[in-house]
Design a protein around this motif. Sequence first.
Motif, mmCIF file in Angstrom:
data_model
loop_
_atom_site.group_PDB
_atom_site.id
_atom_site.type_symbol
_atom_site.label_atom_id
_atom_site.label_comp_id
_atom_site.label_asym_id
_atom_site.label_seq_id
_atom_site.Cartn_x
_atom_site.Cartn_y
_atom_site.Cartn_z
ATOM 1 N N LEU A 23 0.971 -1.187 0.049
ATOM 2 C CA LEU A 23 0.036 -0.035 0.027
ATOM 3 C C LEU A 23 0.749 1.372 -0.023
ATOM 4 C CD1 LEU A 23 -2.753 -0.951 2.647
ATOM 5 C CD2 LEU A 23 -2.831 -1.083 0.260
ATOM 6 N N PHE A 24 1.903 1.196 0.562
ATOM 7 C CA PHE A 24 2.870 2.486 0.636
ATOM 8 C C PHE A 24 4.144 2.003 1.181
ATOM 9 C CE2 PHE A 24 4.941 5.806 3.046
ATOM 10 C CZ PHE A 24 4.425 7.033 2.155
ATOM 11 N N VAL A 25 5.250 2.901 0.370
ATOM 12 C CA VAL A 25 6.653 2.611 0.558
ATOM 13 C C VAL A 25 7.233 3.869 0.989
ATOM 14 C CG1 VAL A 25 8.652 1.818 -0.304
ATOM 15 C CG2 VAL A 25 6.900 0.867 -1.172
ATOM 16 N N GLY A 26 8.054 3.977 2.087
ATOM 17 C CA GLY A 26 8.679 5.189 2.475
ATOM 18 C C GLY A 26 9.960 4.744 3.195
ATOM 19 N N ALA A 27 10.645 5.730 3.429
ATOM 20 C CA ALA A 27 11.971 5.636 4.446
ATOM 21 C C ALA A 27 11.839 6.622 5.406
ATOM 22 C CB ALA A 27 13.011 5.985 3.283
ATOM 23 N N ALA A 28 12.761 6.276 6.446
ATOM 24 C CA ALA A 28 12.950 7.205 7.489
ATOM 25 C C ALA A 28 14.601 7.151 8.164
ATOM 26 C CB ALA A 28 12.010 6.889 8.525
ATOM 27 N N VAL A 29 14.924 8.091 8.523
ATOM 28 C CA VAL A 29 16.122 7.925 9.416
ATOM 29 C C VAL A 29 16.000 7.321 10.893
ATOM 30 C CG1 VAL A 29 18.019 9.526 10.736
ATOM 31 C CG2 VAL A 29 17.248 10.214 8.297
ATOM 32 N N ASP A 30 14.645 7.370 11.465
ATOM 33 C CA ASP A 30 14.257 6.794 12.462
ATOM 34 C C ASP A 30 13.032 6.012 12.205
ATOM 35 O OD1 ASP A 30 13.605 6.031 15.118
ATOM 36 O OD2 ASP A 30 14.072 7.738 16.219
ATOM 37 N N LEU A 31 13.234 4.938 12.295
ATOM 38 C CA LEU A 31 11.993 3.875 11.850
ATOM 39 C C LEU A 31 10.992 3.697 12.946
ATOM 40 C CD1 LEU A 31 13.476 0.982 9.712
ATOM 41 C CD2 LEU A 31 11.919 2.753 8.954
ATOM 42 N N SER A 32 11.300 4.570 14.085
ATOM 43 C CA SER A 32 10.287 4.116 15.130
ATOM 44 C C SER A 32 9.125 5.433 14.960
ATOM 45 C CB SER A 32 10.908 4.464 16.295
ATOM 46 O OG SER A 32 11.481 5.622 16.796
ATOM 47 N N ALA A 75 3.728 0.122 -7.343
ATOM 48 C CA ALA A 75 2.740 1.266 -7.838
ATOM 49 C C ALA A 75 1.686 1.014 -6.377
ATOM 50 C CB ALA A 75 2.041 0.867 -8.954
ATOM 51 N N PRO A 76 2.246 1.378 -5.351
ATOM 52 C CA PRO A 76 1.377 1.285 -4.121
ATOM 53 C C PRO A 76 0.453 2.419 -4.097
ATOM 54 C CG PRO A 76 3.477 1.683 -3.378
ATOM 55 C CD PRO A 76 3.704 1.524 -4.907
ATOM 56 N N PRO A 77 -0.964 2.298 -3.878
ATOM 57 C CA PRO A 77 -1.908 3.132 -3.929
ATOM 58 C C PRO A 77 -1.847 4.110 -3.085
ATOM 59 C CG PRO A 77 -2.735 1.195 -2.923
ATOM 60 C CD PRO A 77 -1.448 0.674 -3.324
ATOM 61 N N CYS A 78 -1.331 4.197 -1.828
ATOM 62 C CA CYS A 78 -1.080 5.201 -1.114
ATOM 63 C C CYS A 78 0.194 5.950 -1.255
ATOM 64 C CB CYS A 78 -1.201 4.809 0.390
ATOM 65 S SG CYS A 78 -2.658 3.950 1.020
ATOM 66 N N ASN A 79 0.801 5.607 -2.204
ATOM 67 C CA ASN A 79 1.994 6.773 -2.599
ATOM 68 C C ASN A 79 1.565 7.492 -3.751
ATOM 69 O OD1 ASN A 79 3.899 4.233 -1.715
ATOM 70 N ND2 ASN A 79 4.988 6.202 -1.616
ATOM 71 N N SER A 80 0.488 7.286 -4.393
ATOM 72 C CA SER A 80 0.002 7.997 -5.323
ATOM 73 C C SER A 80 -0.401 9.471 -4.855
ATOM 74 C CB SER A 80 -1.297 7.303 -5.770
ATOM 75 O OG SER A 80 -1.974 8.214 -6.874
ATOM 76 N N THR A 81 -0.115 10.514 -5.531
ATOM 77 C CA THR A 81 -0.726 11.728 -5.698
ATOM 78 C C THR A 81 -2.058 12.033 -5.782
ATOM 79 O OG1 THR A 81 0.085 12.665 -7.540
ATOM 80 C CG2 THR A 81 1.661 12.772 -5.797
#
Length: 85
Positions: A23-32, A75-81
């Motif tokens: 549904l969504f892919v993201g990145a973070a410096v702190d995954l918490s 193509a995760p739907p929650c990454n869509s604009t």
Amino acid sequence: MPGVYLVASRSIEPGQKPTYSPLFVGAAVDLSKPLKNHARGECFQLYYANVVGVLREERDGERDQIVADLIDGLAPPCNSTEGDW
């Protein structure tokens, strides 16, 4: 811990292996931190998000490349604009 995360919906039919819909892919410096009050939380609820996968990755550029590759391939739907999340 820095890394990449993927929010998904996991479903299981009796007698079958589980299936996952990214549904969504993201990145973070702190995954918490990224999933607390996430900007796409309404989209996660709409698609019944119930699992998060993580990949530890220390390097900023590498995290960005992994996210771009996963979004392009899945193509995760929650990454869509598109849409009002």
